[in-house]
Each structure stands twice: as C-alpha cells, then as structure tokens.
Design an enzyme around this catalytic site. Structure first.
Site, PDB file in Angstrom:
ATOM      1  CG  ASP A  85      43.102  41.863  47.108  1.00 49.15           C
ATOM      2  OD1 ASP A  85      43.026  40.882  47.869  1.00 49.15           O
ATOM      3  OD2 ASP A  85      42.183  42.226  46.368  1.00 49.15           O
ATOM      4  CE  LYS A  86      44.016  34.719  47.990  1.00 45.51           C
ATOM      5  NZ  LYS A  86      43.537  33.516  47.401  1.00 45.51           N
ATOM      6  CG  HIS A  87      41.858  37.403  42.523  1.00 42.01           C
ATOM      7  ND1 HIS A  87      40.755  37.968  43.118  1.00 42.01           N
ATOM      8  CD2 HIS A  87      41.380  36.619  41.534  1.00 42.01           C
ATOM      9  CE1 HIS A  87      39.663  37.559  42.507  1.00 42.01           C
ATOM     10  NE2 HIS A  87      40.012  36.729  41.537  1.00 42.01           N
ATOM     11  CB  SER A  88      43.040  32.109  44.105  1.00 40.59           C
ATOM     12  OG  SER A  88      42.900  30.866  43.476  1.00 40.59           O
ATOM     13  CB  THR A 125      36.013  34.289  48.264  1.00 41.32           C
ATOM     14  OG1 THR A 125      37.182  33.551  47.893  1.00 41.32           O
ATOM     15  CG2 THR A 125      36.189  34.780  49.681  1.00 41.32           C
ATOM     16  NE  ARG A 173      35.880  34.008  31.561  1.00 46.48           N
ATOM     17  CZ  ARG A 173      36.680  34.231  32.615  1.00 46.48           C
ATOM     18  NH1 ARG A 173      36.484  35.235  33.430  1.00 46.48           N
ATOM     19  NH2 ARG A 173      37.685  33.431  32.848  1.00 46.48           N
ATOM     20  CB  SER A 188      38.187  37.984  34.828  1.00 46.53           C
ATOM     21  OG  SER A 188      37.515  37.694  36.021  1.00 46.53           O
ATOM     22  CE  LYS A 192      37.395  39.524  40.180  1.00 48.02           C
ATOM     23  NZ  LYS A 192      36.914  38.777  39.046  1.00 48.02           N
ATOM     24  CE  LYS A 193      41.499  40.940  43.179  1.00 51.91           C
ATOM     25  NZ  LYS A 193      41.017  40.823  44.557  1.00 51.91           N
TER      26      LYS A 193
HETATM   27  N1  URA Z   1      39.133  34.508  39.205  1.00 52.93           N
HETATM   28  C1  URA Z   1      38.533  35.570  38.615  1.00 52.93           C
HETATM   29  O1  URA Z   1      38.168  36.557  39.263  1.00 52.93           O
HETATM   30  N2  URA Z   1      38.334  35.521  37.290  1.00 52.93           N
HETATM   31  C2  URA Z   1      38.722  34.467  36.533  1.00 52.93           C
HETATM   32  O2  URA Z   1      38.523  34.500  35.340  1.00 52.93           O
HETATM   33  C3  URA Z   1      39.349  33.361  37.169  1.00 52.93           C
HETATM   34  C4  URA Z   1      39.546  33.415  38.518  1.00 52.93           C
END
Ligand code: URA
Length: 441
Positions: A85-88, A125, A173, A188, A192-193
């Site tokens: 996976d990737k996350h921004s 997304t 937030r 955060s 999730k990851k």
């Molecule tokens: N993406 C996230 O899932 N959480 C954050 O706090 C910032 C970007």
C-alpha cells in the site's frame, strides 16, 4: 493507577507532560467507544498540536489506535501475493491512489487501501470515490477481502471495524485546525495501515505550501516519524518526499479528479508530474513486494500495465465489484456528476506563474462545497477546479483554471480567489522536481 479522567490527560498534555501508555490506551478506548466527548477529543488534539509527543508516545498512540478495531490477516485469507500500500500525507490535486492501486495490481501486487476523507484543505480519496454512483466505500471485511483478491485492489474508507479511533479523531481534526501535527498524522496513517495487515507501505510525504508540513525540514521529520514508527511496529515502510508547491494533477475536486484518473489510466491524457510521482511510489511498492528486482524492471512493468490497458481494467473491475457502474471507463463523463456552472479564469497578463498558493486552491474547493466546514457536512461531488495552470510561462488571457460551481455567484467568488492564488512574474520560477527526495532512514 488513579481512575482515568479525560480532562486530566488533556490538562497534562496541555502542560507539556509526556503521557504514559495506560492513559493513552484509556483515551483511545474512550475515543473509539464514545466515552469521551467531541469537545474533549478536540481539546486533546489541540494540546497535542501545541505540545507534540515524543517518539514513544506517538508509537503508543499508533498502537492503541490500531487495536481500537479489527485487524486483517491476509495470510489467513489466502491472498496470492504481497499486500502492498501507499498513503499520502495529503495534498491538493493528489489523485495518485486512484491510478497507483490498479497499476500495482496489474503488476502482481495486492492493494487493500484504506483511504481517508478530505482533511483540512486537502481532498480525500474516499470522498472522490463516493462521487462514482453506487461505489461503496464501506463494504464489510469479507467483501473488502474478496475485491482485493479478485481485482487486485480495493480502495475503501475506514469502517467501524478497522481503526475506528482514527475515523473519529480524523473527522474532528478536519474541522478544528489540528491536522498539522507529526504525531497525530503518524498515528492516523499508521493505525489504518497496521490494521490493514500490510506486507509493505510506501509513504508519499508532501512538502510545500499545499502540504501539512510546508518546509523540507518538517517534511523530513514527518517522513522519519512515519518510517521509524512503521518499522518499529513491524511494517516495512519507505517514504518519498514529493512536491506540493503546485497541485499534483491539474485539477482539484471529487468527480473532477476521478475523471482525470480515468483519463490518465485509459491514455486519454498524460501528465508528467502525476506520472513521475505515481511511478516512483509504485516502483518502491513493486520492489518491496518482490514483484520487480530493479527500479528499471519496475518502471518497465508499470509502463506496460498502463499502455496495455491492464491497469485501467483493474480500476474498472474494482469499481464494478464495489457497486459502481460496470462501464465506468467508457461512460465516465455521463456517469459522474457535473456542475451546473463552468467558468474560465484567465491570466490578466503575460509572464511566468512563479508561485501558486496551493492551500488557497484547496480552500476554494471547500468553499465551492467540495469539502466540509464542520464534521458530518454533506459535500457536493461535482464542484471544483480543472485545467489548473502549473508553474511556468503563461500568455495574457490564457486559462489559469476552470471553476466548476453550483451557481454563478459561487463561481464568481471562486474565480477571484483562484486569481489571487496565482503570482505572475517576469522571471521564471526556480524549477523543482516532483519527486524531491527519497528518505534514507
Ligand atoms: N492522511 C491521514 O490518513 N491522516 C492524516 O492525519 C493525514 C493524512
């Protein structure tokens, strides 16, 4: 141990204390189960924003948020390849996930992506995908796992099952100016990851005025926090730092970014910045997942998956499997919502676009109705900006942006705000590559 009182934990953090593991666990438990009020969650987030957390606290917060719900074990689910996976960390016009997930799937990886909604001035997304009629971002875990197996990728939101503590904290937030905090972003994203049971993660850490960490120094600190916390929790993690001094795709909005991603995947359009960032992140994933032995091999696999239409086909499979139209690639424009008013914004003079206030562009999208003013607000999927000019030469009266709005008056306000976000100068700006650096930690 004294009884846990949320206000005492908030007070200790407000006064700069390091929280111990037991009170972090208790706070997160109350966050997930609802025993702590929205007011207390907001105050806690603001205290962390101002006082920060040390690496141990950030790791404890991440672990507690990961444990706040179910976690997935892909081995038990017989996934035939690596879960990657990737996350921004968040940007404007950042629709990479929509392109990258099916691309990596077409190259033999499996991408169980738990994405977010809009956050602060940035798009999310999940909100983008919800502009596709019928697309379900909240499938149960069995459906999520089935779609990952069958399509190779599934992009969904945080369910009540996975990392519910983040789901609640994230929404609070978003509307309380408490996003830009390294420990909160770290917990955060990684909660999730980690809950998603990945084999490897690549982080896209944005830097620039449209990022939550505008300076390179802050972005490096965030990359370091994400990589070291991820690795310490047993998740192989790499990070690239990429530019957010201009929007990544030349558009920002929900349906608008979906349309752009489909057009990119189907070869109807190509954007060098989107391609560079997507390929750089995707090739890290293929290397970490042993789907390629070298960077060159990874890039040529990605090129082939794009050119052959295999990546587009994976996208279509994912959309159909999650309830969207079966013919999304062909019917894209008819299937997606469109705004009633489209208005061009033109350059007042010739010159060079030398600076773009990317954050301001993100806020324009929110004001148009494409993001939230308060938690739980409905968003308008059709509005936003397209045809955004990038940095560089621009002629007088050339299109700087196209505003997609509900009505004439919001289009007019947005058009003026867009113009204010663009500086046009006589001299060309200093160039900056879209991939700024790879973090070596
Ligand atoms: N993406 C996230 O899932 N959480 C954050 O706090 C910032 C970007």
């Amino acid at each position: 141990m004294p009884p846990f009182l949320p206000q005492e934990t908030i007070r200790r953090k407000r006064d700069g204390a390091a929280l111990d593991k037991a009170e972090i666990d208790a706070f997160v438990d109350g966050l997930a189960k609802g025993g702590i009020g929205d007011d207390q969650v907001a105050a806690f987030a603001m205290a962390v924003f101002f006082r920060g957390m040390n690496a141990r606290e950030a790791a404890d917060l991440t672990a507690a948020m990961t444990r706040s719900g179910a976690t997935i074990d892909w081995r038990a689910l017989d996934l035939p390849g690596p879960a990657l996976d990737k996350h921004s960390t968040g940007g404007v016009g950042d629709n990479v996930s929509l392109i990258l997930a099916p691309l990596v799937a077409a190259c033999g990886g499996y991408v169980p992506m738990i994405a977010g909604r809009g956050l602060g001035h940035t798009g999310g997304t999940v909100d983008k995908l919800e502009s596709v009629p019928g697309y379900r971002t909240d499938p149960d875990l069995q459906t999520f796992a089935r779609v990952v197996r069958e399509a190779g990728c599934a992009i969904v939101g945080q369910s009540a099952e996975l990392a519910p503590a983040d789901r609640r904290l994230y929404a609070i937030r978003d509307v309380t100016a408490t996003v830009e905090s390294i420990p909160l972003i770290t917990a955060s994203i990684l909660s999730k990851k980690l809950a998603a049971g990945l084999d490897a993660l690549v982080m896209d850490v944005k830097t620039g005025n449209g990022a939550f960490m505008p300076t390179l120094e802050q972005s490096r600190a965030l990359a370091q926090s994400l990589v070291s916390t991820g690795e310490a929790a047993g998740l192989p993690t790499r990070a690239l730092i990429t530019d957010m001094d201009e929007p990544l795709a030349p558009c920002a909005g929900n349906a608008i970014e979906i349309l752009h991603a489909i057009d990119f995947l189907t070869g109807r359009r190509s954007d060098a910045r989107v391609r560079d960032v997507t390929f750089a992140l995707a090739s890290e994933m293929l290397l970490m997942g042993r789907r390629a032995q070298s960077l060159d091999e990874a890039i040529s696999k990605l090129d082939a998956a794009l050119a052959s239409g295999a990546a587009a086909e994976r996208f279509a499979r994912m959309v159909a499997a999650l309830g969207g139209p079966r013919d999304i690639l062909e019917a894209r424009a008819a299937a997606l919502p469109a705004a009633a008013v489209v208005r061009d914004v033109r350059a007042p003079r010739e010159g060079y676009v030398s600076r773009i206030d990317v954050r301001a562009l993100g806020l324009v999208v929110i004001e148009l109705g494409g993001g939230r003013r308060k938690a739980g607000d409905a968003i308008d999927p059709a509005v936003g900006l397209s045809d955004l000019a990038g940095k560089g030469k621009i002629g007088k009266d050339a299109v700087v942006a196209r505003v997609h709005a509900r009505d004439q008056s919001s289009a007019q306000i947005a058009a003026a705000q867009v113009l204010r976000a663009y500086d046009i100068a006589d001299e060309p700006p200093a160039p900056r590559a879209p991939v700024v650096e790879r973090s070596e930690i």
